[in-house]
Enzyme design. Structure first.
Site: not given
Ligand code: 13P
Length: 260
Positions: A94, A96, A11, A171, A210, A13, A165
């Site tokens: 997601h 976010e 992903n 993150g 992560s 982002k 997640e």
């Molecule tokens: P990270 O792997 O950067 O923690 O992000 C996870 C995520 O949100 C994947 O959709």
């Protein structure tokens, strides 16, 4: 999932570029990955992903879509538009998007239906916040988020990938412990088996939060983990390749254990 093959999805982002896609194309060209893998890129890179990754085993997809089919929705992108770029996956719900864009569970369910109607695989993200975990609400949150999708799809979610997640692991460089991942995946699998028309064997449940080349093997070896949704570590071809290799190795080990 009855197949031993794992699924690794990057992903990106709001990151990435055509140059980064070219790096991936070079790194993955002629490589047999040994797992199902794909990159979910920003909308503006979908067409570039289609041409750059076509000669590799990597698939590509988007990170969201509109809950509407078409019309006067300025700035939105429909599932049909994404499918036109020969995308295989769309991430839906997601954390976010649920948080920053206040996406409701109803909207998430509508988007899942749009993605499926266009022949792609929705990757539905579910997970609890740290406050919800502290308040012992993890199972209630997961059940609520999952049930919305199960009901919307008439109790058949075999065409959907579920991504667990936990918000507090995204993150932060702080991965959930393998035991906790296994517990959450076990709960999700049970919830599917009890509430869907089919067992959880027909559904891939992947973990996100992560995941890095350093911890991927520990995640993949846990029971009921069908792969990973990778953020930061999917931005560099070398890191993403290492995570795919860990998934391939784990799949081989599972196959060997089953055929013994
Ligand atoms: P990270 O792997 O950067 O923690 O992000 C996870 C995520 O949100 C994947 O959709």
């Amino acid at each position: 999932m009855s197949s031993t093959e794992l699924l690794v999805i990057g992903n990106w982002k709001m990151n990435g570029s055509r140059a980064a896609l070219a790096d991936f194309a070079r790194a993955f060209s002629g490589v047999s990955i040994g797992c199902d893998a794909g990159l979910c890129v920003p909308f503006t890179l979908l067409a570039a992903a289609q041409s750059a990754l076509l000669g590799t085993e990597l698939r590509w997809g988007a990170q969201d879509c509109s809950e509407e089919a078409e019309g006067a929705f300025t700035g939105d992108v429909s599932a049909a538009m994404i499918a036109e770029c020969r995308a295989s996956y769309v991430i839906v719900g997601h954390a976010e998007r649920r948080r920053v864009h206040a996406e409701s569970e109803g909207q998430v369910a509508n988007k899942v239906q749009r993605v499926l109607a266009c022949g792609m695989t929705p990757i539905v993200c579910i997970g609890e916040s740290s406050e919800e975990r502290d308040a012992n609400q993890t199972k209630a949150v997961l059940r609520r988020q999952l049930m919305q999708v199960i009901r919307a799809l008439n109790h058949d979610i075999r065409s959907v990938v579920i991504a667990y997640e936990p918000l507090w692991a995204i993150g932060r460089g702080q991965i959930a412990s393998p035991g906790l991942i296994e517990e959450a995946h076990g709960f999700i699998a049970d919830a599917i088996t009890f509430n869907a028309k089919h067992t959880a064997h027909g559904v891939r449940i992947i973990y996100g939060g992560s995941v890095t080349p350093g911890n991927a093997a520990a995640v993949f070896t846990r029971r009921l983990v069908g792969g990973a949704l990778v953020g930061g570590a999917s931005l560099r071809a070398e890191d993403f390749m290492a995570i795919c290799h860990a998934a391939a190795t784990c799949a081989q080990q599972r196959l060997a254990a089953w055929t013994q």
